[in-house]
Design a protein around this motif. Structure first.
Motif, PDB file in Angstrom:
ATOM      1  N   LEU A 191     -14.886   8.011 -19.405  1.00  0.00           N
ATOM      2  CA  LEU A 191     -15.895   7.338 -20.203  1.00  0.00           C
ATOM      3  C   LEU A 191     -15.662   7.607 -21.677  1.00  0.00           C
ATOM      4  O   LEU A 191     -15.455   8.744 -22.089  1.00  0.00           O
ATOM      5  N   ASN A 192     -15.689   6.543 -22.458  1.00  0.00           N
ATOM      6  CA  ASN A 192     -15.481   6.565 -23.911  1.00  0.00           C
ATOM      7  C   ASN A 192     -14.037   6.848 -24.308  1.00  0.00           C
ATOM      8  O   ASN A 192     -13.750   6.964 -25.491  1.00  0.00           O
ATOM      9  N   GLU A 193     -13.139   6.974 -23.354  1.00  0.00           N
ATOM     10  CA  GLU A 193     -11.709   7.052 -23.656  1.00  0.00           C
ATOM     11  C   GLU A 193     -11.006   5.849 -23.029  1.00  0.00           C
ATOM     12  O   GLU A 193     -10.374   5.077 -23.714  1.00  0.00           O
ATOM     13  N   MET A 194     -11.159   5.711 -21.716  1.00  0.00           N
ATOM     14  CA  MET A 194     -10.521   4.605 -21.011  1.00  0.00           C
ATOM     15  C   MET A 194     -11.455   3.394 -20.925  1.00  0.00           C
ATOM     16  O   MET A 194     -11.004   2.265 -20.850  1.00  0.00           O
ATOM     17  N   PHE A 195     -12.768   3.662 -20.948  1.00  0.00           N
ATOM     18  CA  PHE A 195     -13.734   2.570 -20.872  1.00  0.00           C
ATOM     19  C   PHE A 195     -15.025   2.952 -21.582  1.00  0.00           C
ATOM     20  O   PHE A 195     -15.307   4.123 -21.793  1.00  0.00           O
ATOM     21  N   SER A 196     -15.772   1.916 -21.953  1.00  0.00           N
ATOM     22  CA  SER A 196     -17.091   2.086 -22.551  1.00  0.00           C
ATOM     23  C   SER A 196     -18.058   1.158 -21.833  1.00  0.00           C
ATOM     24  O   SER A 196     -17.657   0.127 -21.293  1.00  0.00           O
ATOM     25  N   HIS A 221      -5.492   2.921 -24.120  1.00  0.00           N
ATOM     26  CA  HIS A 221      -5.514   4.227 -23.453  1.00  0.00           C
ATOM     27  C   HIS A 221      -4.121   4.581 -22.947  1.00  0.00           C
ATOM     28  O   HIS A 221      -3.370   3.710 -22.501  1.00  0.00           O
ATOM     29  N   ILE A 222      -3.796   5.842 -22.994  1.00  0.00           N
ATOM     30  CA  ILE A 222      -2.439   6.318 -22.662  1.00  0.00           C
ATOM     31  C   ILE A 222      -2.014   5.952 -21.236  1.00  0.00           C
ATOM     32  O   ILE A 222      -0.828   5.715 -20.987  1.00  0.00           O
ATOM     33  N   ILE A 223      -2.961   5.874 -20.307  1.00  0.00           N
ATOM     34  CA  ILE A 223      -2.599   5.560 -18.917  1.00  0.00           C
ATOM     35  C   ILE A 223      -1.910   4.196 -18.817  1.00  0.00           C
ATOM     36  O   ILE A 223      -1.007   4.003 -18.015  1.00  0.00           O
TER      37      ILE A 223
END
Length: 127
Positions: free
Chosen positions: A4-9, A39-41
């Motif tokens: 949350l807040n890195e890969m999605f919001s 995102h890095i993934i």
């Protein structure tokens, strides 16, 4: 690490991103989220054609349930899980996670743009 807040919001009803620290989610039965294509993934999965890994979809579902229930959860059992269509943060940056919840059993789908990406029936327990 939280996705949350890195890969999605989380996206609110007006289309703006929601500050999770300023909202109670106990009454929410579906979440619309916006994926972060930077995102890095997505650099590894896969370069120039990113898709959201299945394990990340499960993790997103868990994190959203934790917000709704106000408790930390662990995945206890996968009753049913079907990845119907890959989720691309480029082609489909906003998706909706819907579920019916009984105790810690979430049965639902990941949807967007008139498509169903994932169907799931997952059982969680308190951490």
């Amino acid at each position: 690490m939280k996705l949350l807040n890195e890969m999605f919001s989380i996206v609110g009803p007006t289309g703006n991103l929601v500050n999770v620290n300023e909202r109670d989610f106990s009454d929410v039965d579906e979440f619309t989220i916006r994926l972060n294509p930077e995102h890095i993934i997505y650099k590894a999965h896969f370069p120039n054609h990113p898709i959201t890994p299945g394990v990340c979809i499960i993790r997103i579902i868990r994190e959203l349930l934790e917000l709704k229930l106000g408790v930390k959860l662990v995945l206890k059992e996968v009753k049913n899980l079907k990845f119907v269509i890959p989720v691309s943060p480029i082609d489909d940056p906003e998706i909706t996670i819907k579920w019916n919840l009984k105790e810690f059993h979430a049965k639902g789908s990941v949807e967007g743009n008139d498509k169903i990406y994932t169907k799931f029936s997952l059982i969680f327990e308190k951490e």
